[in-house]
Design a protein around this motif. Structure first.
Motif, mmCIF file in Angstrom:
data_model
loop_
_atom_site.group_PDB
_atom_site.id
_atom_site.type_symbol
_atom_site.label_atom_id
_atom_site.label_comp_id
_atom_site.label_asym_id
_atom_site.label_seq_id
_atom_site.Cartn_x
_atom_site.Cartn_y
_atom_site.Cartn_z
ATOM 1 N N GLY A 29 0.992 -1.300 -0.026
ATOM 2 C CA GLY A 29 0.089 -0.089 0.043
ATOM 3 C C GLY A 29 0.789 1.269 -0.097
ATOM 4 N N PRO A 30 0.241 2.432 -0.099
ATOM 5 C CA PRO A 30 0.934 3.600 -0.196
ATOM 6 C C PRO A 30 1.710 3.959 1.310
ATOM 7 C CG PRO A 30 -1.473 4.004 -0.165
ATOM 8 C CD PRO A 30 -1.230 2.599 -0.680
ATOM 9 N N ASP A 31 1.244 3.459 2.040
ATOM 10 C CA ASP A 31 1.971 3.624 3.569
ATOM 11 C C ASP A 31 2.855 2.624 3.832
ATOM 12 O OD1 ASP A 31 0.157 1.254 3.865
ATOM 13 O OD2 ASP A 31 -0.989 1.847 5.446
ATOM 14 N N GLY A 32 3.293 1.717 2.802
ATOM 15 C CA GLY A 32 4.302 1.048 3.000
ATOM 16 C C GLY A 32 3.983 -0.405 3.936
ATOM 17 N N VAL A 33 2.537 -0.592 3.888
ATOM 18 C CA VAL A 33 2.146 -1.922 4.502
ATOM 19 C C VAL A 33 1.572 -2.929 3.502
ATOM 20 C CG1 VAL A 33 0.496 -2.654 6.289
ATOM 21 C CG2 VAL A 33 1.588 -0.423 6.558
ATOM 22 N N PHE A 65 8.019 -10.975 1.831
ATOM 23 C CA PHE A 65 7.270 -10.051 1.053
ATOM 24 C C PHE A 65 8.633 -8.658 0.875
ATOM 25 C CE2 PHE A 65 4.170 -11.902 3.736
ATOM 26 C CZ PHE A 65 3.207 -11.979 2.773
ATOM 27 N N GLY A 66 9.231 -8.505 1.841
ATOM 28 C CA GLY A 66 10.323 -7.366 1.614
ATOM 29 C C GLY A 66 11.409 -8.101 0.711
ATOM 30 N N ARG A 67 11.828 -9.088 0.858
ATOM 31 C CA ARG A 67 12.858 -9.654 -0.119
ATOM 32 C C ARG A 67 12.314 -9.930 -1.621
ATOM 33 N NH1 ARG A 67 13.705 -13.776 2.870
ATOM 34 N NH2 ARG A 67 12.647 -15.558 1.732
ATOM 35 N N SER A 68 11.039 -10.279 -1.660
ATOM 36 C CA SER A 68 10.485 -10.222 -3.093
ATOM 37 C C SER A 68 10.440 -9.085 -3.843
ATOM 38 C CB SER A 68 9.240 -10.692 -2.975
ATOM 39 O OG SER A 68 9.246 -12.298 -2.650
ATOM 40 N N LEU A 69 10.133 -7.859 -2.937
ATOM 41 C CA LEU A 69 9.948 -6.639 -3.483
ATOM 42 C C LEU A 69 10.940 -5.589 -3.464
ATOM 43 C CD1 LEU A 69 6.474 -5.656 -2.029
ATOM 44 C CD2 LEU A 69 6.934 -6.327 -4.306
ATOM 45 N N LYS A 70 12.278 -6.562 -2.760
ATOM 46 C CA LYS A 70 13.646 -5.626 -2.653
ATOM 47 C C LYS A 70 13.583 -4.315 -2.341
ATOM 48 C CE LYS A 70 15.785 -8.226 -6.464
ATOM 49 N NZ LYS A 70 14.477 -9.198 -6.439
ATOM 50 N N CYS A 71 12.517 -4.205 -1.096
ATOM 51 C CA CYS A 71 12.571 -2.839 -0.190
ATOM 52 C C CYS A 71 12.081 -3.142 1.189
ATOM 53 C CB CYS A 71 11.477 -1.890 -1.188
ATOM 54 S SG CYS A 71 10.023 -2.671 -1.056
ATOM 55 N N GLU A 72 12.062 -2.309 2.098
ATOM 56 C CA GLU A 72 11.762 -2.208 3.367
ATOM 57 C C GLU A 72 10.070 -2.169 3.398
ATOM 58 O OE1 GLU A 72 12.899 -2.530 6.298
ATOM 59 O OE2 GLU A 72 14.956 -2.736 5.412
ATOM 60 N N VAL A 73 9.439 -3.262 3.875
ATOM 61 C CA VAL A 73 7.972 -3.072 3.961
ATOM 62 C C VAL A 73 7.637 -3.467 5.362
ATOM 63 C CG1 VAL A 73 7.901 -3.891 1.430
ATOM 64 C CG2 VAL A 73 7.902 -5.740 3.561
ATOM 65 N N LYS A 74 6.311 -2.922 5.842
ATOM 66 C CA LYS A 74 5.922 -3.289 6.936
ATOM 67 C C LYS A 74 4.789 -4.496 6.838
ATOM 68 C CE LYS A 74 5.887 1.843 8.027
ATOM 69 N NZ LYS A 74 5.181 2.995 8.504
#
Length: 226
Positions: A29-33, A65-74
């Protein structure tokens, strides 16, 4: 347009390619969740996971999830439970559409009449139904299946769905409580059946091989039919 069984995606947890009917999409989501995208239509970067509550729990634990998107996620700790609630909400909304379309009947008397006529595509029983009330519906449904088998009718399958409480079904249909209901053929009813299958598959208990899980949605929908 609905995705076909032939459309496949990669499960980010197991790295297996599967039909999208056996997967669920999560979107950032736009909030990084990360949130479940149960309709697989939301914009944004998505991750596909097997349609399996245990698999979603493992994906959270292993930070897939974070590993798949290669970014920090909540990622919410309760993502598996949240996903189940979303799938339940989709099924409940679909039942409401069945009511508006006139493709569902409720009440023991009307459901028994529909069972006698054979003009139903699914029997619904509340999870908190009494054993006696349940057996009075399941018995005639078994007779329908046996009759179809004796007559050589191929592909006859009227599932018995037990996924929601009487209160949940009542709220979906705008009634006090619903113990017994039946779906009649139509686009809205068929859509509700597919949403029930996905909820059943997601909620299935484990200890089965992957090949056995291919049919688990149908097994749960036919709960008690053996």
């Amino acid at each position: 347009m609905a995705r076909s069984e032939a459309t496949t995606r990669l499960c980010a947890l197991t790295r297996e390619e599967k039909p999208v009917t056996q997967l669920i999409r999560f979107v950032l989501g736009p909030d990084g969740v990360m949130v479940p995208d149960t309709d697989a239509k939301a914009e944004g970067r998505g991750v596909w996971i097997s349609l399996d509550r245990d698999a979603v729990a493992q994906a959270v634990k292993k930070k897939v999830f974070g590993r798949s998107l290669k970014c920090e996620v909540k990622v919410p700790d309760d993502l598996p439970a949240l996903t189940q609630r979303r799938l339940e909400q989709r099924f409940l909304s679909a039942l409401g559409m069945c009511r508006k379309a006139g493709q569902i009947v409720t009440g023991a008397t009307k459901v028994r009449a529909l069972l006698a006529s054979g003009e139903l595509i699914a029997l619904l029983t509340a999870t908190d139904a009494s054993p006696d009330g349940r057996s009075k519906m399941v018995g005639p449904l078994k007779a329908l299946h046996y009759g179809a088998e004796e007559e050589g009718i191929v592909g006859f399958d009227v599932p018995h769905i037990e996924l929601l409480s009487s209160e949940q079904m009542g709220l979906a249909l705008g009634l006090e409580n619903v113990i017994h209901a039946a779906l009649m053929n139509g686009a809205a009813a068929r859509s509700a059946l597919e949403k029930a299958r996905r909820l059943a598959l997601y909620s299935a208990k484990h200890g089965q091989s992957d090949s056995d899980r291919d049919a688990v949605g149908a097994d749960i929908l036919s709960n008690g039919m053996e």
